[in-house]
Design an enzyme around this catalytic site. Structure first.
Site, PDB file in Angstrom:
ATOM      1  N   HIS A  33      30.663  34.240  48.679  1.00  0.00           N
ATOM      2  CA  HIS A  33      31.237  32.957  49.010  1.00  0.00           C
ATOM      3  C   HIS A  33      30.675  32.269  50.209  1.00  0.00           C
ATOM      4  O   HIS A  33      30.868  31.257  50.334  1.00  0.00           O
ATOM      5  CB  HIS A  33      32.702  33.516  49.545  1.00  0.00           C
ATOM      6  CG  HIS A  33      33.661  33.774  48.277  1.00  0.00           C
ATOM      7  ND1 HIS A  33      33.982  35.284  48.271  1.00  0.00           N
ATOM      8  CD2 HIS A  33      34.115  33.244  47.283  1.00  0.00           C
ATOM      9  CE1 HIS A  33      34.836  35.484  46.964  1.00  0.00           C
ATOM     10  NE2 HIS A  33      35.042  34.195  46.598  1.00  0.00           N
ATOM     11  N   SER A 182      31.120  39.876  43.375  1.00  0.00           N
ATOM     12  CA  SER A 182      32.355  39.717  43.098  1.00  0.00           C
ATOM     13  C   SER A 182      33.435  40.114  43.523  1.00  0.00           C
ATOM     14  O   SER A 182      33.378  41.428  43.889  1.00  0.00           O
ATOM     15  CB  SER A 182      32.535  39.839  41.365  1.00  0.00           C
ATOM     16  OG  SER A 182      33.809  39.695  41.029  1.00  0.00           O
TER      17      SER A 182
END
Length: 278
Positions: A33, A182
């Site tokens: 991210h 993830s």
């Protein structure tokens, strides 16, 4: 950095701001991210990151209730990256009606690949992203390539619904052993975490075979799936598709992508490898 919880407050902030880059997330942020955020910072001085766990994209029996909510930790990470605004609405703010009455329905893609195994998922993604685009009004939006099918859906809706937004794909962040980063990796046991990089290795092997003039797509897909199954995975799919449209690959296609989704224990992992042929 501001943390904004309402649409009205965000729109007030947006009125007097120039170019904005946007990164939509569900929170529980990891290095993948943050790579999106850093790319966004290159594209605009003002970066907005949304944090919203979107019920519409979770199916029955999926992990909506246990999906990690870590707003304060996420905000600390984003402040360190120079983000201007974290938009963290609650569910009633984004979905004031009991049910979302109007949805964005992606075409054939929502019933293929991951869509075949997660009914309604891409409708939920397309709907919430469209809402967020209308609220944030970004000039640029960054999405990771790990969710390759999602990226294709977002590109399609941006074009077809005339959003004046540049969609920037960002390469998949990976751990040192190749596992795609993830938020769901935290569900893996120690043994499963050691096994998990096999998914990427199998996709790399398919990619290498394609480069060696391997046109037996179905055979390559089946071989990779068989290897994963033999190692204890429950395979949803391994497929070779056209990279631009995710249509079925055909002889002569030069830009391909190998995609897979499989369960290791109770954790569903996805990954992909792009392939450029001469």
């Amino acid at each position: 950095m501001q943390i904004i919880h309402t649409i009205r407050e965000l729109r007030t902030w947006r009125e007097n701001i120039g170019k904005v880059a946007f990164v939509p997330t569900m929170g529980n942020l990891h290095e993948g991210h943050l790579a999106l955020v850093r790319e966004a910072r290159k594209r605009a001085d003002n970066v907005v990151v949304s944090i919203f766990v979107n019920r519409l994209q979770f199916g029955q029996g999926e992990d909506f209730d246990k999906y990690p909510r870590t707003l304060q930790q996420d905000a600390d990470k984003l402040a360190a990256e120079g983000v201007a605004v974290v938009f963290a609405p609650d569910e009633k703010e984004l979905y004031p009606n009991v049910e979302q009455r109007y949805n964005v329905e992606p075409p054939h893609l929502q019933n293929e690949l991951c869509g075949k195994f997660r009914p309604g998922h891409f409708r939920g993604v397309a709907t919430v992203v469209s809402k967020l685009f209308n609220i944030v009004l970004p000039d640029v939006a960054c999405f990771g390539k790990k969710d390759y099918q999602q990226l294709a859906v977002i590109k399609g809706l941006t074009e077809d619904l005339n959003f004046d937004i540049e969609i920037v794909p960002v390469d998949t962040g990976r751990a040192a052993d190749g596992l795609a980063l993830s938020s769901r990796n935290r569900y893996l046991s120690v043994g499963e975490r050691a096994e998990a990089p096999r998914l990427y290795r199998e996709l790399q092997a398919v990619a290498e075979s394609l480069k060696q003039a391997g046109l037996d797509y179905a055979g390559l897909e089946r071989q990779a799936a068989d290897h994963l199954t033999a190692a204890g995975w429950l395979v949803d799919y391994v497929e070779i598709r056209r990279a631009d449209t995710l249509e079925m690959a055909r002889a002569g296609d030069k830009k391909l992508v190998v995609l897979a989704a499989a369960r290791l224990g109770t954790t569903r992992l996805i990954d992909n490898v792009e392939v450029g042929l001469p």
